[in-house]
Design a protein around this motif. Structure first.
Motif, PDB file in Angstrom:
ATOM      1  N   PHE A  15       0.830  -1.199   0.000  1.00 57.17           N
ATOM      2  CA  PHE A  15       0.000   0.000   0.000  1.00 57.17           C
ATOM      3  C   PHE A  15       0.869   1.256   0.000  1.00 57.17           C
ATOM      4  O   PHE A  15       0.540   2.253  -0.640  1.00 57.17           O
ATOM      5  CB  PHE A  15      -0.961   0.009   1.185  1.00 57.17           C
ATOM      6  N   ARG A  16       1.978   1.228   0.724  1.00 58.14           N
ATOM      7  CA  ARG A  16       2.887   2.375   0.734  1.00 58.14           C
ATOM      8  C   ARG A  16       3.437   2.613  -0.676  1.00 58.14           C
ATOM      9  O   ARG A  16       3.522   3.749  -1.131  1.00 58.14           O
ATOM     10  CB  ARG A  16       4.029   2.149   1.729  1.00 58.14           C
ATOM     11  N   GLU A  17       3.809   1.560  -1.384  1.00 61.45           N
ATOM     12  CA  GLU A  17       4.321   1.692  -2.755  1.00 61.45           C
ATOM     13  C   GLU A  17       3.252   2.278  -3.682  1.00 61.45           C
ATOM     14  O   GLU A  17       3.554   3.154  -4.498  1.00 61.45           O
ATOM     15  CB  GLU A  17       4.808   0.338  -3.287  1.00 61.45           C
ATOM     16  N   THR A  35      -3.660  18.642  -1.482  1.00 60.84           N
ATOM     17  CA  THR A  35      -3.875  17.348  -0.838  1.00 60.84           C
ATOM     18  C   THR A  35      -3.892  16.254  -1.895  1.00 60.84           C
ATOM     19  O   THR A  35      -4.097  16.511  -3.078  1.00 60.84           O
ATOM     20  CB  THR A  35      -5.208  17.308  -0.057  1.00 60.84           C
ATOM     21  N   ILE A  36      -3.655  15.031  -1.418  1.00 57.26           N
ATOM     22  CA  ILE A  36      -3.797  13.862  -2.281  1.00 57.26           C
ATOM     23  C   ILE A  36      -4.639  12.836  -1.544  1.00 57.26           C
ATOM     24  O   ILE A  36      -4.717  12.842  -0.317  1.00 57.26           O
ATOM     25  CB  ILE A  36      -2.432  13.249  -2.679  1.00 57.26           C
ATOM     26  N   SER A  37      -5.276  11.991  -2.301  1.00 52.43           N
ATOM     27  CA  SER A  37      -6.069  10.904  -1.737  1.00 52.43           C
ATOM     28  C   SER A  37      -5.248   9.630  -1.868  1.00 52.43           C
ATOM     29  O   SER A  37      -4.892   9.227  -2.978  1.00 52.43           O
ATOM     30  CB  SER A  37      -7.397  10.772  -2.492  1.00 52.43           C
ATOM     31  N   ILE A  38      -4.914   9.020  -0.715  1.00 53.47           N
ATOM     32  CA  ILE A  38      -4.075   7.818  -0.707  1.00 53.47           C
ATOM     33  C   ILE A  38      -4.842   6.659  -0.083  1.00 53.47           C
ATOM     34  O   ILE A  38      -5.906   6.854   0.526  1.00 53.47           O
ATOM     35  CB  ILE A  38      -2.756   8.054   0.056  1.00 53.47           C
ATOM     36  N   LEU A  39      -4.296   5.473  -0.208  1.00 51.75           N
ATOM     37  CA  LEU A  39      -4.902   4.286   0.374  1.00 51.75           C
ATOM     38  C   LEU A  39      -4.492   4.117   1.828  1.00 51.75           C
ATOM     39  O   LEU A  39      -3.358   4.430   2.198  1.00 51.75           O
ATOM     40  CB  LEU A  39      -4.478   3.038  -0.396  1.00 51.75           C
ATOM     41  N   CYS A  40      -5.392   3.597   2.625  1.00 50.52           N
ATOM     42  CA  CYS A  40      -5.085   3.239   4.007  1.00 50.52           C
ATOM     43  C   CYS A  40      -3.995   2.166   3.974  1.00 50.52           C
ATOM     44  O   CYS A  40      -4.046   1.230   3.182  1.00 50.52           O
ATOM     45  CB  CYS A  40      -6.340   2.703   4.689  1.00 50.52           C
ATOM     46  N   ALA A  49     -10.036   1.637   1.900  1.00 45.55           N
ATOM     47  CA  ALA A  49     -10.338   2.973   2.405  1.00 45.55           C
ATOM     48  C   ALA A  49      -9.307   3.971   1.912  1.00 45.55           C
ATOM     49  O   ALA A  49      -8.143   3.630   1.698  1.00 45.55           O
ATOM     50  CB  ALA A  49     -10.380   2.956   3.928  1.00 45.55           C
ATOM     51  N   GLN A  50      -9.757   5.206   1.735  1.00 45.83           N
ATOM     52  CA  GLN A  50      -8.867   6.258   1.282  1.00 45.83           C
ATOM     53  C   GLN A  50      -8.733   7.329   2.357  1.00 45.83           C
ATOM     54  O   GLN A  50      -9.639   7.541   3.158  1.00 45.83           O
ATOM     55  CB  GLN A  50      -9.383   6.880  -0.006  1.00 45.83           C
ATOM     56  N   CYS A  71      -6.474   4.705   8.494  1.00 47.14           N
ATOM     57  CA  CYS A  71      -7.747   5.343   8.820  1.00 47.14           C
ATOM     58  C   CYS A  71      -8.057   5.153  10.299  1.00 47.14           C
ATOM     59  O   CYS A  71      -7.640   4.157  10.900  1.00 47.14           O
ATOM     60  CB  CYS A  71      -8.879   4.720   8.005  1.00 47.14           C
ATOM     61  N   SER A  72      -8.811   6.081  10.834  1.00 45.21           N
ATOM     62  CA  SER A  72      -9.267   5.955  12.213  1.00 45.21           C
ATOM     63  C   SER A  72     -10.036   4.646  12.368  1.00 45.21           C
ATOM     64  O   SER A  72     -10.880   4.308  11.534  1.00 45.21           O
ATOM     65  CB  SER A  72     -10.166   7.148  12.550  1.00 45.21           C
ATOM     66  N   GLY A  73      -9.716   3.905  13.387  1.00 41.85           N
ATOM     67  CA  GLY A  73     -10.351   2.610  13.630  1.00 41.85           C
ATOM     68  C   GLY A  73      -9.601   1.438  13.025  1.00 41.85           C
ATOM     69  O   GLY A  73      -9.904   0.294  13.315  1.00 41.85           O
ATOM     70  N   HIS A  74      -8.626   1.709  12.172  1.00 41.89           N
ATOM     71  CA  HIS A  74      -7.829   0.650  11.542  1.00 41.89           C
ATOM     72  C   HIS A  74      -6.489   0.464  12.238  1.00 41.89           C
ATOM     73  O   HIS A  74      -5.678  -0.343  11.802  1.00 41.89           O
ATOM     74  CB  HIS A  74      -7.574   0.973  10.065  1.00 41.89           C
TER      75      HIS A  74
END
Length: 100
Positions: A15-17, A35-40, A49-50, A71-74
Motif C-alpha cells: 500500500f505504501r508503494e 492534498t492527495i487521496s491515498i490508500l489506508c 479505504a482512502q 484510517c481511524s479505527g484501523h
C-alpha cells in the motif's frame, strides 16, 4: 516474526508503494491541489479505504520508514514499527530507501 506479522508487513509495504506512485503522478501532473487521496496502509489486504492528506504531511510521514498512514479505527498496536524484525522489514521494503 510470525507469518501473520510478515503478511501484514508485506501488505503495508504494498500500500505504501501504491501511495508513492499516487504522489509521484500527482507531482508530475502538477496538480494544483494541496492534498492527495491515498490508500489506508493498515495492512488488511481487503481494505480499500482512502485518506485525504496534505502533501507536506505526506512528506513528513514518509521521512520515517516505520510510520504508516491508517484510517481511524484501523490502527494496530504495531502501526509504528518498534525496533526489531517488523521495523527492519518496513525499512527494507521502503521505496524511498537509498540502499535499494
Amino acid at each position: 516474526m510470525d507469518e501473520r506479522a510478515r503478511r501484514i508487513g508485506r501488505n503495508e509495504a504494498l500500500f505504501r508503494e501504491v501511495n508513492e506512485r499516487i504522489e509521484r503522478v500527482t507531482q508530475s501532473l502538477q496538480v494544483a491541489s494541496e492534498t492527495i487521496s491515498i490508500l489506508c496502509e493498515c495492512g488488511d489486504q481487503t481494505c480499500a479505504a482512502q485518506i485525504e492528506v496534505s502533501i507536506p504531511e505526506y512528506e513528513r510521514i514518509r521521512k520515517e520508514s516505520t510510520l504508516f498512514f491508517v484510517c481511524s479505527g484501523h490502527e494496530q498496536p504495531d502501526v509504528r514499527k518498534k525496533e526489531g524484525p517488523a521495523a527492519e522489514m518496513a525499512r527494507e521494503l521502503d521505496p524511498r530507501d537509498d540502499d535499494d
